[in-house]
Design a protein around this motif. Structure first.
Motif, PDB file in Angstrom:
ATOM      1  N   GLU A   1       1.468  -5.867   4.738  1.00 39.32           N
ATOM      2  CA  GLU A   1       1.596  -5.795   3.281  1.00 39.32           C
ATOM      3  C   GLU A   1       2.107  -4.449   2.800  1.00 39.32           C
ATOM      4  N   LEU A   2       1.629  -3.365   3.419  1.00 40.08           N
ATOM      5  CA  LEU A   2       1.879  -2.036   2.865  1.00 40.08           C
ATOM      6  C   LEU A   2       3.063  -1.294   3.480  1.00 40.08           C
TER       7      LEU A   2
ATOM      8  N   ARG B   1       2.031   4.677  -3.049  1.00 40.21           N
ATOM      9  CA  ARG B   1       3.287   4.274  -2.402  1.00 40.21           C
ATOM     10  C   ARG B   1       4.439   4.171  -3.406  1.00 40.21           C
ATOM     11  N   LEU B   2       4.107   3.928  -4.657  1.00 32.47           N
ATOM     12  CA  LEU B   2       5.137   3.788  -5.688  1.00 32.47           C
ATOM     13  C   LEU B   2       5.704   5.132  -6.131  1.00 32.47           C
TER      14      LEU B   2
ATOM     15  N   LEU C   1      -7.019  -0.257  -0.943  1.00 34.76           N
ATOM     16  CA  LEU C   1      -5.643  -0.721  -0.752  1.00 34.76           C
ATOM     17  C   LEU C   1      -4.835  -0.595  -2.045  1.00 34.76           C
ATOM     18  N   ASP C   2      -5.478  -0.849  -3.174  1.00 37.20           N
ATOM     19  CA  ASP C   2      -4.771  -0.713  -4.450  1.00 37.20           C
ATOM     20  C   ASP C   2      -4.400   0.739  -4.714  1.00 37.20           C
TER      21      ASP C   2
ATOM     22  N   ARG D   1      -1.425   1.462  -2.610  1.00 42.90           N
ATOM     23  CA  ARG D   1      -0.238   0.820  -3.206  1.00 42.90           C
ATOM     24  C   ARG D   1       0.322   1.680  -4.331  1.00 42.90           C
ATOM     25  N   ARG D   2      -0.553   2.195  -5.170  1.00 41.32           N
ATOM     26  CA  ARG D   2      -0.088   3.013  -6.301  1.00 41.32           C
ATOM     27  C   ARG D   2       0.543   4.323  -5.826  1.00 41.32           C
TER      28      ARG D   2
END
Length: 257
Positions: free
Chosen positions: A215-216, A196-197, A189-190, A193-194
């Motif tokens: 969350e995502l 996604r940035l 998930l991390d 997330r990265r």
């Protein structure tokens, strides 16, 4: 096509005999966004991914990447065009080491072929980049182990690492945390997330875990019986009574106590 659209499907359809598994799905996805694709089992989510990535040939419709029609390209050709796919089941080179798996992905991305016996000193930059990818997916300690010897969770991390090495414009994640232990899930998930940035990357995510989706996701689309039945911001889609009752198996919000 708008410059704000990276990936688009137009009336994408596939029939298996008399069964329409994906039914005229038209949807556009922009860079810098993560779209979650949800729906009950058999809704057509993975089949939709297979049509986008080229594992299946559509009965009708188109897949476009940055305005280019990919509909008649093979899956490897679509990968080189910029579509990256992570599967529910790992698709690794089981007898090669973890590091070699990453280096092969990097070679493929740079169109250097898959010659393992090429003198690696000529590709110092590739090896250094492979080490960076391994560090990002927390696999440096396992760099020399065969992929087949990894626990399931580490195989999933390696698969995501290979996808990152390909550096696609569009990431397709099909249940990336499936089969992983509670302790292993946060690493994947991390990573997402990265990704996604990154404003130039588009992410599509099939995921059953609604806490992960909440969350995502910037956006949720809902498939049912192969058709697109809802599309919008996460809270609005999740709160929709028809989606909660018919497609997510939850009690409608207005009936909740």
């Amino acid at each position: 096509m708008s410059s704000g659209i990276s990936l688009e499907t137009r009336d994408l359809t596939i029939r298996f005999g008399g069964h329409v598994a994906v039914n005229a799905v038209s949807c556009a996805f922009g860079p810098g966004t993560l779209t979650a694709i949800v729906g009950p089992n058999g809704a057509g989510k993975t089949t939709y991914f297979n049509l986008i990535s080229g594992q299946l040939k559509p009965s009708a419709g188109q897949v476009l990447l940055h305005g280019r029609d990919l509909s008649h390209l093979s899956a490897p050709a679509r990968t080189h065009a910029g579509l990256g796919r992570a599967f529910q089941l790992t698709s690794l080179f089981p007898n090669l080491s973890v590091l070699e798996n990453i280096r092969l992905a990097l070679q493929s991305r740079r169109h250097l072929g898959l010659d393992l016996w090429h003198v690696w000193s000529h590709h110092k930059a590739l090896t250094e980049r492979a080490e960076q990818v391994l560090e990002s997916v927390a696999l440096t300690a396992r760099r020399d182990q065969p992929a087949a010897a990894l626990p399931h969770g580490d195989q999933r991390k390696l698969e995501v690492g290979m996808l990152m090495a390909l550096d696609p414009a569009v990431y397709l994640f099909d249940e990336p945390t499936a089969g992983m232990s509670v302790d292993e899930v946060p690493v994947i998930l991390d990573l997402i997330r990265r990704l996604r940035l990154q404003a130039d990357k588009t992410i599509l995510l099939v995921e059953h875990k609604m806490d992960v989706v909440r969350e995502l996701a910037d956006r949720i689309i809902v498939l049912h019986n192969g058709a697109l039945v809802a599309d919008g911001e996460p809270e609005a889609v999740i709160a929709s009574p028809v989606v909660q009752q018919a497609y997510l198996g939850l009690a409608p919000v207005e009936e909740a106590t």
